[in-house]
Design an enzyme around this catalytic site. Structure first.
Site, mmCIF file in Angstrom:
data_model
loop_
_atom_site.group_PDB
_atom_site.id
_atom_site.type_symbol
_atom_site.label_atom_id
_atom_site.label_comp_id
_atom_site.label_asym_id
_atom_site.label_seq_id
_atom_site.Cartn_x
_atom_site.Cartn_y
_atom_site.Cartn_z
ATOM 1 N N ASP A 83 1.266 -0.854 -0.364
ATOM 2 C CA ASP A 83 0.011 -0.625 -0.205
ATOM 3 C C ASP A 83 0.577 1.259 -0.430
ATOM 4 O O ASP A 83 1.594 0.741 0.353
ATOM 5 C CB ASP A 83 -0.598 -0.097 0.985
ATOM 6 C CG ASP A 83 -2.146 1.203 0.679
ATOM 7 O OD1 ASP A 83 -2.535 0.572 -0.109
ATOM 8 O OD2 ASP A 83 -2.385 1.616 1.611
ATOM 9 N N PHE A 166 3.411 6.192 -13.212
ATOM 10 C CA PHE A 166 2.316 6.098 -13.430
ATOM 11 C C PHE A 166 1.787 6.889 -12.186
ATOM 12 O O PHE A 166 3.002 7.577 -11.316
ATOM 13 C CB PHE A 166 1.639 4.958 -12.791
ATOM 14 C CG PHE A 166 1.739 3.971 -11.720
ATOM 15 C CD1 PHE A 166 3.341 3.810 -11.051
ATOM 16 C CD2 PHE A 166 1.340 4.324 -9.849
ATOM 17 C CE1 PHE A 166 3.852 2.891 -10.586
ATOM 18 C CE2 PHE A 166 1.800 4.033 -9.292
ATOM 19 C CZ PHE A 166 2.600 3.107 -9.034
ATOM 20 N N GLY A 167 0.806 7.177 -11.943
ATOM 21 C CA GLY A 167 0.703 8.014 -10.703
ATOM 22 C C GLY A 167 1.310 9.820 -10.774
ATOM 23 O O GLY A 167 0.722 10.256 -11.641
ATOM 24 N N ASP A 169 3.699 10.596 -10.319
ATOM 25 C CA ASP A 169 5.429 10.398 -10.761
ATOM 26 C C ASP A 169 5.820 12.002 -12.183
ATOM 27 O O ASP A 169 6.923 11.968 -10.981
ATOM 28 C CB ASP A 169 5.897 9.576 -11.564
ATOM 29 C CG ASP A 169 6.313 8.201 -10.584
ATOM 30 O OD1 ASP A 169 6.597 8.146 -9.721
ATOM 31 O OD2 ASP A 169 6.194 6.546 -11.067
ATOM 32 N N ARG A 195 8.641 2.121 -3.713
ATOM 33 C CA ARG A 195 8.997 0.562 -2.928
ATOM 34 C C ARG A 195 9.939 -0.283 -3.750
ATOM 35 O O ARG A 195 10.092 -1.126 -3.069
ATOM 36 C CB ARG A 195 7.713 0.778 -4.677
ATOM 37 C CG ARG A 195 7.194 -0.723 -4.918
ATOM 38 C CD ARG A 195 6.009 -0.680 -6.123
ATOM 39 N NE ARG A 195 5.089 0.422 -5.697
ATOM 40 C CZ ARG A 195 4.636 0.800 -5.808
ATOM 41 N NH1 ARG A 195 5.379 2.163 -6.978
ATOM 42 N NH2 ARG A 195 3.404 2.031 -5.858
HETATM 43 P P1 ITT Z 1 -4.072 -1.861 -5.257
HETATM 44 O O1 ITT Z 1 -4.568 -1.535 -3.993
HETATM 45 O O2 ITT Z 1 -4.856 -2.929 -6.524
HETATM 46 O O3 ITT Z 1 -2.972 -2.232 -5.475
HETATM 47 P P2 ITT Z 1 -3.732 0.972 -5.565
HETATM 48 O O4 ITT Z 1 -3.723 1.654 -7.046
HETATM 49 O O5 ITT Z 1 -5.200 0.778 -5.371
HETATM 50 O O6 ITT Z 1 -3.742 -0.396 -6.268
HETATM 51 P P3 ITT Z 1 -2.374 1.770 -3.720
HETATM 52 O O7 ITT Z 1 -4.053 1.441 -3.417
HETATM 53 O O8 ITT Z 1 -1.767 1.683 -3.095
HETATM 54 O O9 ITT Z 1 -2.871 0.988 -4.834
HETATM 55 O O10 ITT Z 1 -2.532 3.501 -4.028
HETATM 56 C C1 ITT Z 1 -1.244 4.016 -4.327
HETATM 57 C C2 ITT Z 1 -1.728 5.305 -4.679
HETATM 58 O O11 ITT Z 1 -0.824 5.745 -5.157
HETATM 59 C C3 ITT Z 1 -1.236 5.348 -6.957
HETATM 60 O O12 ITT Z 1 -2.590 4.978 -7.551
HETATM 61 C C4 ITT Z 1 -0.926 6.439 -7.337
HETATM 62 O O13 ITT Z 1 -1.232 7.523 -6.988
HETATM 63 C C5 ITT Z 1 0.160 6.378 -5.266
HETATM 64 N N1 ITT Z 1 1.037 6.317 -6.309
HETATM 65 C C6 ITT Z 1 1.590 5.006 -4.854
HETATM 66 N N2 ITT Z 1 2.932 4.704 -5.213
HETATM 67 C C7 ITT Z 1 3.341 5.718 -6.653
HETATM 68 C C8 ITT Z 1 4.777 5.751 -7.476
HETATM 69 O O14 ITT Z 1 5.528 5.625 -7.269
HETATM 70 N N3 ITT Z 1 4.379 6.459 -8.221
HETATM 71 C C9 ITT Z 1 3.306 7.122 -8.448
HETATM 72 N N4 ITT Z 1 2.917 7.328 -8.045
HETATM 73 C C10 ITT Z 1 1.706 6.637 -6.266
#
Ligand code: ITT
Length: 211
Positions: A83, A166-167, A169, A195
């Protein structure tokens, strides 16, 4: 004509990656493979019949454990989960555990990023400190659990830059870098990321408990 027989993975233990986030799956494969983990890694998408876990925890560690336990129980196999999220100092750590659903729609990376940038539009560079956080969990079907954490410190840009990752970044510039995470190569990001740190710390635990 006969098809090619499926490869027999002698002595290879299957490890479930308890995530449906494609960006994370790509990173986790690279991080765990680079760490030499001799396991067959399978994403949760291989088990579409298993429902998504509600992230009811209030910390990254609690949610990572919830996801790992759910998959381990449902499959009878060891499962790893993370998470993770972005914690912004001036927002007292938000979006934090709400990072994936900050705009209201779970997993809408663009809307989440746009909303955060709008919220911070008046905040000057010196007050834009933030970090990515990640809790990586291992759960076994017998209930055994371990969790470790990693962080990537940086500052937030005013405008997104880069196409990788992603996200969030494109707006997180790591300390000591001139590029955003989305401008780093995958290997460069994994070497310093929250991570990468968390899962490299989890590898010896997997070796000890899973073999
Ligand atoms: P799962 O629960 O299926 O693993 P999720 O996308 O819902 O997928 P999380 O609840 O852990 O995962 O939320 C992580 C969010 O945080 C992700 O959607 C991104 O918006 C952000 N995030 C996490 N790690 C990131 C990264 O390495 N780079 C950019 N954004 C990140």
């Amino acid at each position: 004509m006969r098809g090619r027989p499926a490869p027999i993975l002698v002595g290879m233990t299957r490890l479930i990656l308890a995530t449906r986030n494609a960006g994370k799956i790509t990173e986790l494969h690279a991080i765990l493979a680079a760490a030499g983990l001799p396991h067959e890694l399978v994403g949760a998408d291989a088990y579409p019949e298993i429902p998504d876990v509600k992230e009811t925890g209030v910390t990254f560690a609690e949610n990572a454990l919830l996801k790992a336990h759910a998959l381990a129980q449902a499959t009878g196999l060891p499962a790893v989960a993370d998470d993770s999220g972005l914690c912004v100092d001036v927002l007292n750590g938000a979006p934090g555990i709400f990072s994936a659903r900050w705009s209201g729609t779970h997993g809408d990376d663009q809307a989440n990023l746009d909303l955060l940038l709008a919220q911070l539009s008046d905040i000057a560079d010196e007050h834009r400190a933030a970090h990515f956080a990640c809790a990586a969990a291992l759960a076994l079907p017998d209930g055994t659990e371990r969790v470790v954490e990693g962080r990537l410190l940086g500052t937030l840009r005013h405008t997104p830059a880069g196409q990788g990752g992603f996200g969030y970044d494109p707006i997180l510039q790591p300390e000591g870098e001139t590029r955003t995470c989305a401008e780093l190569t995958a290997d460069e990001k994994n070497a310093i990321s929250h991570r990468g740190q968390a899962f490299r710390a989890l590898v010896p635990v997997v070796r000890e408990l899973v073999g």
